[in-house]
Design a protein around this motif. Structure first.
Motif, short mmCIF file in Angstrom:
data_model
loop_
_atom_site.label_atom_id
_atom_site.label_comp_id
_atom_site.label_asym_id
_atom_site.label_seq_id
_atom_site.Cartn_x
_atom_site.Cartn_y
_atom_site.Cartn_z
N ARG A 1 -2.98 -6.37 10.56
CA ARG A 1 -2.71 -6.81 9.21
C ARG A 1 -1.49 -7.36 8.33
O ARG A 1 -0.42 -7.33 9.45
CB ARG A 1 -3.20 -5.19 8.23
N ILE B 1 -9.81 -0.51 5.89
CA ILE B 1 -10.41 -1.16 7.71
C ILE B 1 -11.66 -1.34 7.45
O ILE B 1 -12.23 -0.73 7.01
CB ILE B 1 -10.00 -0.03 8.27
N PRO C 1 -4.33 5.27 17.73
CA PRO C 1 -3.76 4.28 17.07
C PRO C 1 -3.11 3.74 16.65
O PRO C 1 -3.29 4.32 15.32
CB PRO C 1 -5.77 3.43 17.26
N ARG D 1 2.52 12.83 15.51
CA ARG D 1 0.82 11.63 16.24
C ARG D 1 0.67 12.28 17.23
O ARG D 1 1.10 11.54 18.39
CB ARG D 1 1.08 10.68 15.22
N THR E 1 1.34 -1.43 0.20
CA THR E 1 0.30 0.23 0.17
C THR E 1 1.19 1.47 -0.18
O THR E 1 1.19 2.01 -0.81
CB THR E 1 -0.98 0.34 1.20
N VAL F 1 -9.43 8.76 15.06
CA VAL F 1 -9.22 7.52 13.62
C VAL F 1 -8.28 8.94 12.70
O VAL F 1 -8.99 9.02 11.99
CB VAL F 1 -10.20 7.13 13.69
N ARG G 1 -12.62 2.65 6.64
CA ARG G 1 -11.70 3.05 5.52
C ARG G 1 -11.56 2.43 4.14
O ARG G 1 -11.43 1.07 4.10
CB ARG G 1 -10.33 3.24 6.54
N SER H 1 -4.15 0.56 3.47
CA SER H 1 -5.53 -0.13 3.56
C SER H 1 -6.65 0.19 3.19
O SER H 1 -6.89 1.19 4.51
CB SER H 1 -4.89 -1.56 4.13
N GLY I 1 -6.85 8.92 9.81
CA GLY I 1 -7.59 8.80 8.26
C GLY I 1 -8.58 8.82 8.52
O GLY I 1 -8.91 9.36 6.87
N ILE J 1 -1.38 0.36 13.66
CA ILE J 1 -1.47 -0.32 13.31
C ILE J 1 -0.01 -1.50 13.49
O ILE J 1 0.33 -0.88 13.00
CB ILE J 1 -1.97 -0.73 11.60
N HIS K 1 1.42 -4.67 12.41
CA HIS K 1 1.83 -5.84 11.69
C HIS K 1 1.93 -7.12 11.63
O HIS K 1 2.79 -7.44 12.34
CB HIS K 1 2.84 -4.94 10.10
N ALA L 1 -6.13 -3.04 15.77
CA ALA L 1 -5.55 -3.40 13.98
C ALA L 1 -4.15 -3.98 13.20
O ALA L 1 -3.84 -3.94 14.14
CB ALA L 1 -5.51 -1.61 13.22
N GLY M 1 2.91 0.17 12.32
CA GLY M 1 3.30 0.49 10.85
C GLY M 1 2.84 1.88 10.58
O GLY M 1 2.13 1.24 9.46
N PRO M 2 2.25 3.09 10.93
CA PRO M 2 1.36 4.06 10.64
C PRO M 2 2.75 4.10 8.68
O PRO M 2 3.72 4.12 8.61
CB PRO M 2 1.79 4.89 11.82
N SER M 3 1.41 4.86 8.01
CA SER M 3 2.27 5.30 7.49
C SER M 3 3.39 6.42 7.64
O SER M 3 3.47 7.00 8.58
CB SER M 3 1.84 6.23 6.63
N THR N 1 -9.83 -1.72 21.36
CA THR N 1 -9.48 -2.44 20.07
C THR N 1 -8.31 -2.35 19.43
O THR N 1 -7.71 -1.22 19.71
CB THR N 1 -10.41 -1.86 19.05
O1 TXA Z 1 -1.59 0.76 4.39
C1 TXA Z 1 -1.78 0.79 5.23
O2 TXA Z 1 -2.92 0.52 6.20
C2 TXA Z 1 -0.90 0.97 5.91
C3 TXA Z 1 0.60 0.35 5.73
C4 TXA Z 1 1.94 1.26 6.22
O3 TXA Z 1 0.52 -1.05 6.64
N1 TXA Z 1 -0.41 2.01 7.08
C5 TXA Z 1 -1.11 2.70 7.37
O4 TXA Z 1 -1.45 3.22 8.84
O5 TXA Z 1 -2.50 4.03 6.64
P1 TXA Z 1 -1.71 4.90 9.50
O6 TXA Z 1 -1.64 5.04 10.53
O7 TXA Z 1 -1.02 5.87 8.79
O8 TXA Z 1 -3.27 4.65 9.23
C6 TXA Z 1 -3.83 3.67 10.64
C7 TXA Z 1 -5.10 3.56 9.97
C8 TXA Z 1 -5.94 5.11 10.93
O9 TXA Z 1 -5.65 6.17 10.25
C9 TXA Z 1 -7.03 4.63 11.92
O10 TXA Z 1 -7.96 4.81 10.92
C10 TXA Z 1 -6.68 3.23 12.10
O11 TXA Z 1 -5.83 2.19 11.36
N2 TXA Z 1 -7.10 2.44 13.58
C11 TXA Z 1 -5.90 2.05 13.93
N3 TXA Z 1 -6.51 1.34 15.10
C12 TXA Z 1 -7.11 1.83 15.00
C13 TXA Z 1 -8.40 1.59 16.32
N4 TXA Z 1 -8.03 0.67 17.18
N5 TXA Z 1 -10.08 1.53 15.92
C14 TXA Z 1 -9.74 2.25 14.69
N6 TXA Z 1 -9.05 3.01 13.89
C15 TXA Z 1 -7.93 2.11 13.86
#
Ligand code: TXA
Ligand code: MG
Length: 334
Positions: free
Chosen positions: A115, A177, A57, A52, A29, A217, A189, A175, A219, A59, A61, A113, A135-137, A111
């Motif tokens: 993947r 979600i 939260p 941030r 991604t 959240v 998402r 990705s 994103g 993700i 991996h 996340a 791994g956040p972006s 909760t």
């Molecule tokens: O494609 C992707 O998902 C990329 C690659 C690197 O894996 N990672 C990514 O991470 O986009 P980030 O942190 O930029 O975005 C993670 C998103 C957050 O914006 C949020 O929407 C969602 O994951 N997220 C994470 N934990 C969550 C939770 N416990 N509840 C709801 N949403 C969550």
């Protein structure tokens, strides 16, 4: 940090991760900013370096479905169906967090996340590391996600320890979600895996749950994935008349259009977009970075079609934009 820190040495990256350092890594991604998901000091570094807020939260991996129950509990059957179908791949599942997971990882939410990415370098890194990697972006908070190692360097320069170079990301947007309440998935998402794809697998329709402006959240914030220069979406019908009205202006404009430039000009920095949504998604973030010139007055983007294959792109453009432009706004110096 010189370019010598961009590398393809997975073993070295594992050594860095084990030492609590930050390693950017490619996924199919976008690039992720990796850290050991069991090391709270390393996780705090991710938040600091990205800028941030700590309640947003991350993700985690992993490399194998069998690891799911180390990170999550009460996993619904539907989650296993999606995992088996879409992993490794651009699908993130929100599940109930296991009590062993540090609260910092999930921004203090109950909760988590999870993947399994499908980029071979990400998968091999996860396998050799043998545990979860957050791994956040790999972009600074609110900025455009990175689809090349150079984008990561641009945002972080010497603030991260190591960058694994996997070339240009295959898909280019983050990705899809999915979360589960009452055991029924809904989409949080948009991404390359669509509502139609998941509904077809499950045999019943599932829906998009808009979480606009939920601070937890990232994103889902209405202003995200944004260039520094203000970006406006322009309706297809208004596009050409608008461009014609700009040729005599003194300012420079950045333009992303499906058409080639209709005439010669000096003040338009023009990029022609691909008409295929997969290609468009792949190139989108790199193109937005190229259009984000310090001398540009605004970035004008011709709006994309409304059908299914374009939904994730439309979502990212909307979040990158200051809104929809109408013709009078430029005259008012917007
Ligand atoms: O494609 C992707 O998902 C990329 C690659 C690197 O894996 N990672 C990514 O991470 O986009 P980030 O942190 O930029 O975005 C993670 C998103 C957050 O914006 C949020 O929407 C969602 O994951 N997220 C994470 N934990 C969550 C939770 N416990 N509840 C709801 N949403 C969550
Ligand atoms: Mg992000």
């Amino acid at each position: 940090m010189g370019n010598k820190s961009i590398n393809a040495n997975i073993q070295q990256a594992v050594v860095y991760l084990r030492a609590g350092k930050l390693v950017a890594f490619p996924t199919e991604t976008v690039y992720g900013l990796g850290a050991d998901a069991q090391n709270v000091i390393a996780i705090n570094k991710v938040f600091t370096v990205k800028g941030r807020p700590s309640n947003h939260p991350l993700i985690v991996h992993i490399s194998n479905i069998a690891e799911l129950d180390q990170w999550a509990i009460n996993i619904p059957n539907e989650a296993y169906i999606l995992a088996q179908h879409f992993w490794p791949g651009p699908c993130t599942l929100i599940l109930q967090k296991h009590h062993n997971v540090a609260p910092e990882v999930t921004g203090y939410q109950p909760t988590i996340a999870l993947r399994i990415p499908r980029h071979p370098i990400a998968l091999e890194l996860l396998r050799q590391f043998g545990s979860g990697i957050v791994g956040p972006s790999a972009n600074t908070y609110g900025h455009i996600s990175p689809t090349t190692a150079e984008h990561v360097i641009h945002d972080f320069n010497h603030h991260i320890d190591y960058i694994l170079d996997g070339g240009h990301c295959e898909l280019g947007i983050e990705s899809s979600i999915f979360c589960f309440s009452d055991n029924k998935p809904s989409m949080l998402r948009q991404g390359s895996i669509t509502l139609t794809d998941v509904s077809r697998i499950l045999g019943y329709p599932i829906f998009y749950k808009s979480l606009t402006n939920s601070s937890r959240v990232p994103g889902s914030l209405s202003s995200h994935y944004a260039p520094k220069c203000p970006l406006y979406l322009v309706n297809k019908l208004d596009f050409l008349p608008l461009i014609q009205s700009l040729i005599n202006k003194v300012e420079t404009y950045s333009v992303l259009s499906f058409s080639p430039p209709p005439f010669n000009f000096n003040n338009l920095h023009w990029i022609q977009a691909p008409s295929d949504p997969k290609q468009y998604a792949k190139l989108l973030y790199g193109v937005l970075r190229k259009l984000d010139l310090p001398q540009s007055h605004v970035i004008l983007v011709e709006d994309v079609p409304k059908h299914t294959g374009w939904l994730a792109i439309a979502d990212r453009l909307q979040r990158a934009s200051h809104g929809n432009l109408n013709m009078n706004m430029l005259d008012k110096g917007q």
